[in-house]
Write an enzyme that holds these catalytic residues in place. Sequence first.
Site, PDB file in Angstrom:
ATOM      1  N   GLU A   1       8.546  -0.662   3.213  1.00  0.00           N
ATOM      2  CA  GLU A   1       8.433  -0.309   4.620  1.00  0.00           C
ATOM      3  C   GLU A   1       9.441  -1.179   5.363  1.00  0.00           C
ATOM      4  O   GLU A   1       9.470  -2.393   5.160  1.00  0.00           O
ATOM      5  CB  GLU A   1       7.016  -0.605   5.157  1.00  0.00           C
ATOM      6  CG  GLU A   1       6.895  -0.200   6.620  1.00  0.00           C
ATOM      7  CD  GLU A   1       5.575  -0.598   7.286  1.00  0.00           C
ATOM      8  OE1 GLU A   1       4.806  -1.372   6.685  1.00  0.00           O
ATOM      9  OE2 GLU A   1       5.327  -0.114   8.415  1.00  0.00           O
TER      10      GLU A   1
ATOM     11  N   ARG B   1       1.338  -8.277  -8.131  1.00  0.00           N
ATOM     12  CA  ARG B   1       2.474  -8.768  -7.358  1.00  0.00           C
ATOM     13  C   ARG B   1       2.772 -10.201  -7.751  1.00  0.00           C
ATOM     14  O   ARG B   1       1.918 -10.902  -8.298  1.00  0.00           O
ATOM     15  CB  ARG B   1       2.171  -8.678  -5.868  1.00  0.00           C
ATOM     16  CG  ARG B   1       1.029  -9.595  -5.446  1.00  0.00           C
ATOM     17  CD  ARG B   1       0.893  -9.792  -3.937  1.00  0.00           C
ATOM     18  NE  ARG B   1       1.888  -9.136  -3.150  1.00  0.00           N
ATOM     19  CZ  ARG B   1       1.667  -8.090  -2.355  1.00  0.00           C
ATOM     20  NH1 ARG B   1       0.438  -7.593  -2.281  1.00  0.00           N
ATOM     21  NH2 ARG B   1       2.619  -7.559  -1.648  1.00  0.00           N
TER      22      ARG B   1
ATOM     23  N   LYS C   1       4.545 -10.889   3.827  1.00  0.00           N
ATOM     24  CA  LYS C   1       5.484 -10.477   4.859  1.00  0.00           C
ATOM     25  C   LYS C   1       5.006 -10.939   6.235  1.00  0.00           C
ATOM     26  O   LYS C   1       5.786 -11.395   7.063  1.00  0.00           O
ATOM     27  CB  LYS C   1       5.599  -8.948   4.831  1.00  0.00           C
ATOM     28  CG  LYS C   1       7.032  -8.451   5.029  1.00  0.00           C
ATOM     29  CD  LYS C   1       7.043  -6.950   5.248  1.00  0.00           C
ATOM     30  CE  LYS C   1       7.567  -6.214   4.029  1.00  0.00           C
ATOM     31  NZ  LYS C   1       7.566  -4.748   4.239  1.00  0.00           N
TER      32      LYS C   1
END
Length: 564
Positions: A37, A263, A273
């Site tokens: 994104e 992850r 993020k």
Amino acid sequence: MTQVDVSPPTDFIREIIEDNFKTNKYGGRVATRFPPEPNGYLHIGHAKSVCLNFGIASQYGATCNLRLDDTDPSGESLEYVESIIHDIRWLGFDWEDRLFYASDYFEQLYQFAVQLIKAGKAYVCSLSADEIREYRGTLTEPGRESPYRKRSVDENLDLFTRMRAGEFEDGTHVLRAKINMTSPNIVMRDPVIYRIKRAPHYRTDIQWVIYPMYDFAHCLSDSIERITHSICTLEFENNRPLYDWIVAQLIADDRPQQIEFARLNLSYTILSKRKLIELVEERYITGWDDPRMPTIAGMRRRGYTPEAIRNFCAKIGVAKKENLVDISLLEYCVREDLNERAPRTMGVLRPLRVVIDNYPEGLTEEFECANHPQNPAMGKRMVPFSKVLYIERDDFDENPPNKYKRLGPMREVRLRNSYIIQYQSMVKDEQTGEVVELHCTYNPQTRNGPPSDGRKVEGVIHWVSANHSVPAEVRLYDRLFIIPDPASVEDDVTKYLNPGSLETLASCYVEVSLAHATPGSRYQFERLGYFCVDSKDSLPDKLVFNRIVSLRDSWGKIAGQGKG
RNA sequence: UGGGGUGUCGUCAAGCGGUAAGACACAGGCCUUUGGAGCCUGCAUUCGGAGGUUCGAAUCCUCCCACCCCAGCCA
């Protein structure tokens, strides 16, 4: 240059792919995608996913698309898109003409939604956000059906059309999938698939006021692109039934399958993020490309190479276990790569003036030095020597500790690539008592070998000629946080920032061969570490070097405390 | 207390019923005009725990324990 061995990694995802080959699912086809994104910069955690998806594609002669997953206009921007494109290219991957945007599919996605409504599988719900939450139930209690759940197809169609037309305010209606309000999996309790959001989108501007939710857009984007293996992280595991449900309603065959992996977590840093954005916006660091940041941009500016990062990603593996990878492995990969490719040079970070008493005044000798002792192909350079030098303050100790091999009173030491010098005296600052200058003598016979009496001189130190060196600023970086797992702290993580993560040394001297070093070029300063000319702040007449990573320092361990 | 996951060396991670790979880290040693690099050696009698099946189990079964994820109109 011999490439670091990256033997084809094997992991459970590749196993699934190869199983699919055996059963001929997808007819032997493999198609992956990397779907960030555009609401932040890519970091080392994304690099793991990039390497996985693009790596699988190249390994199986398949394709990997780059898809910007831009279904929520708030926070998304072109700046982020550009950074993402730049970073992935820099990492060494290519998507050819397959650069896609979820926003390019808005019309198709809308039509899919209409199809779902017509099939009686979706309805417009006019409950408020709070009410939807209440109706959803909890982890242990089932949800209740929305009073709007029984709206007719025609009414739903009409309402949805008007939602698109902008007749309603934000939050007044949503489109929901009609699944099961009592599902033990909350994701399946009639999830919202479209919401009204009167916000301009960085690509579609004000063309749309309704936007599809991730769960709806992602699986269908995958389907549109004919992705076979949709690889994502563990937290989407709960969403997989929904992924499959939507695709089952709308896609005839070759339905993509979602596969989740763990992850990356890296010690002493943070890869969220949200938290990274906070560090940038609150100015705890200088920006997304601050060399202390775990972002691709930060690591690039710091001087890390794509090869090192890729090799790191290959080494950490892919599995489903939550992990916290030791940052020393990343540093190892950086050193491993730079050791091969970085030319050796000399630079003095904390200078101590040394006068060679018996060296002729005004004489300058030029010594030929190997750019890489183990690799003659990297050539040689000339390094000037003269009567006044600078050495590292650390390389002289008035009271040498045990095992100290460097210079001290009554000691001698080899100047790297040059003579052996012998201590004569020191000059101290009368006020502070600090040693400000050393007087030594040199032995002219020792240029290329040991003294004639066969004495062994163990210590070798680096140096620079005072009149033939160039001043430079050197920035020493250390881990961003002082605790191994900052991601796990409950409270304000900025409390654990490492106050010593940046140390700026303004009065360094580097050998003349570096005078015209170009931004981004990397060198080893012998005995110290690898350094990169800063791409933003370095100027031809004011060089700025970033320390990429120090050399392994076994003396630092013995001495108990490694110093810059 | 619902559902979904995961547990193999300090950290990653192979292992897929035949008797615990590898890497980083760590510890020794060799070598060295980078205390770098390189080289050598050591480093899980044991696989979250307890039972069971089997000639044989980290791998199969049962129960238990721990940790992670899910109640955004974020992704």
